[in-house]
Design an enzyme around this catalytic site. Structure first.
Site, PDB file in Angstrom:
ATOM      1  N   LYS A  88       0.833  -1.208   0.000  1.00 42.86           N
ATOM      2  CA  LYS A  88       0.000   0.000   0.000  1.00 42.86           C
ATOM      3  C   LYS A  88       0.866   1.255   0.000  1.00 42.86           C
ATOM      4  O   LYS A  88       0.622   2.203  -0.765  1.00 42.86           O
ATOM      5  CB  LYS A  88      -0.940  -0.016   1.216  1.00 42.86           C
ATOM      6  CG  LYS A  88      -2.045  -1.035   1.064  1.00 42.86           C
ATOM      7  CD  LYS A  88      -2.812  -1.317   2.356  1.00 42.86           C
ATOM      8  CE  LYS A  88      -3.801  -2.455   2.103  1.00 42.86           C
ATOM      9  NZ  LYS A  88      -4.479  -2.940   3.301  1.00 42.86           N
ATOM     10  N   GLN A  94      -4.314  -1.593   9.588  1.00 43.48           N
ATOM     11  CA  GLN A  94      -4.327  -2.932   8.990  1.00 43.48           C
ATOM     12  C   GLN A  94      -4.941  -3.946   9.959  1.00 43.48           C
ATOM     13  O   GLN A  94      -4.562  -4.011  11.124  1.00 43.48           O
ATOM     14  CB  GLN A  94      -2.881  -3.329   8.620  1.00 43.48           C
ATOM     15  CG  GLN A  94      -2.775  -4.642   7.879  1.00 43.48           C
ATOM     16  CD  GLN A  94      -3.446  -4.594   6.501  1.00 43.48           C
ATOM     17  OE1 GLN A  94      -3.286  -3.632   5.757  1.00 43.48           O
ATOM     18  NE2 GLN A  94      -4.198  -5.632   6.169  1.00 43.48           N
ATOM     19  N   ASP A 118     -10.731   3.216   4.086  1.00 39.55           N
ATOM     20  CA  ASP A 118     -11.123   1.803   3.969  1.00 39.55           C
ATOM     21  C   ASP A 118     -12.637   1.689   3.808  1.00 39.55           C
ATOM     22  O   ASP A 118     -13.136   0.657   3.368  1.00 39.55           O
ATOM     23  CB  ASP A 118     -10.708   1.043   5.243  1.00 39.55           C
ATOM     24  CG  ASP A 118      -9.591   0.045   4.987  1.00 39.55           C
ATOM     25  OD1 ASP A 118      -9.339  -0.267   3.813  1.00 39.55           O
ATOM     26  OD2 ASP A 118      -8.990  -0.414   5.976  1.00 39.55           O
TER      27      ASP A 118
END
Ligand code: NAP
Length: 286
Positions: A53, A97, A120
């Site tokens: 990412k 994460q 997200d």
């Protein structure tokens, strides 16, 4: 009939090039998009995901910060880090994460991220915006699946889509995005009897289960679009999806491979969300 392959790597490349152009324009105006990625603990798969990412951000000319914390980091300390990033004007997106160590409540962590920086798209406000048809930040994987479907050129209006899986991160938002695109949507899950009875009627099937060979050739309508979200390993240890790829590709009209389908699109849509969040921040500061 052999299905046309939907190439997630090629599509990602072209979308990332557009993102790079938008990021450069924002940077030139003093609003370089910035993403903060937080990793707690030393899960090897998570370490690879966050590295990818951050690398993708750099390649798109975006600012990124990778915060690595020891697995013993307390929940209060993590929430304090998120509060600091919420207040940081150089950061437009915050991603924590998952999975987190067991002593940290993921719901509390997601709720702590400011809605404007929820790239997200997992927070309750983001889910509410999606369910209400309001603009907002969409969960990256289903958002990427929509782009893959769009790339076929098949209009979703009036089509029947079947989503297999109802997780908050993939299945449910996928169903809502398809509904928003005017498809008629059926959502199947582990308690659905005779899955094939539903999938055989589908113009579009999205499989998001995490179990290989969930969708076999006899379950697919000829010419259907098949999107495979699953990530599994076959008996030889090779990466595979939920779809029996070699047999289904002989029946379907379009199909995504694993790897090289949905996976690259997930990171691409994370970049798209970060640029969208930066553009919104720039507009509100103008
Ligand atoms: P999840 O939270 O475990 O959800 C799986 C869903 O599948 C559940 O809703 C479950 O039903 C349903 N299910 C399980 N067995 C089934 C069966 N036999 N028939 C029909 N439905 C069944 O998983 P997830 O997070 O949504 O992820 C799904 C898969 O996608 C995983 O392999 C994951 O690794 C992969 N994934 C890939 C990406 C990517 O970027 N490529 C991103 C995210 C996830 P119940 O709700 O009834 O339990």
């Amino acid at each position: 009939m052999t299905a046309q392959l939907i190439d997630g790597i090629a599509l990602s490349k072209s979308i990332r090039a557009e993102i790079g152009v938008r990021a450069a324009a924002l940077a030139a105006a003093g609003h370089r998009p910035g993403l903060a990625v937080i990793l707690v603990g030393d899960d090897p798969a998570s370490a690879v995901y966050v590295r990818n990412k951050v690398k993708a951000c750099a390649e798109a000319g975006m600012h990124s910060v990778l915060e690595k914390h020891d697995a013993a980091l307390g929940e209060a300390e993590l929430l304090a880090r998120i509060a600091a990033l919420n207040a940081d004007p150089a950061i437009h997106g915050i991603l924590v994460q998952m999975p987190l160590p067991r002593h940290i409540d993921p719901q509390k962590v997601i709720a702590a991220i400011s809605a404007a920086k929820d790239v997200d798209g997992f927070s309750v406000p983001s889910a509410g915006e999606l369910a209400s048809g309001l603009p907002g930040l969409r969960p990256c994987t289903p958002y990427g699946c929509m782009k893959l479907i769009e790339s076929t050129g098949v209009a979703l209006r009036g089509k029947h889509a079947v989503v297999i899986g109802r997780s908050n991160t993939v299945g449910k938002p996928m169903a809502l995005l398809l509904l928003q695109a005017h498809a008629t949507v059926t959502v199947c899950h582990s308690a659905t009897p005779d899955l094939g009875r539903h999938t055989r009627q589908a113009d579009v099937v999205v499989a998001a289960v995490g179990r290989r060979r969930t969708l076999t050739a006899d379950m697919v309508r000829p010419g259907a679009i098949v999107i495979d979200v699953g990530i599994n390993r076959d008996e030889a240890g090779r990466l595979c999806g939920d779809v029996d790829f070699s047999a289904v590709r002989e029946v379907a009209g379009w199909i995504t491979p694993v790897p090289g389908g949905v996976g690259p699109m997930t990171i691409t849509m994370l970049l798209a969300n970060t640029v969208q969040a930066a553009a919104a921040a720039a507009a509100s500061s103008a």
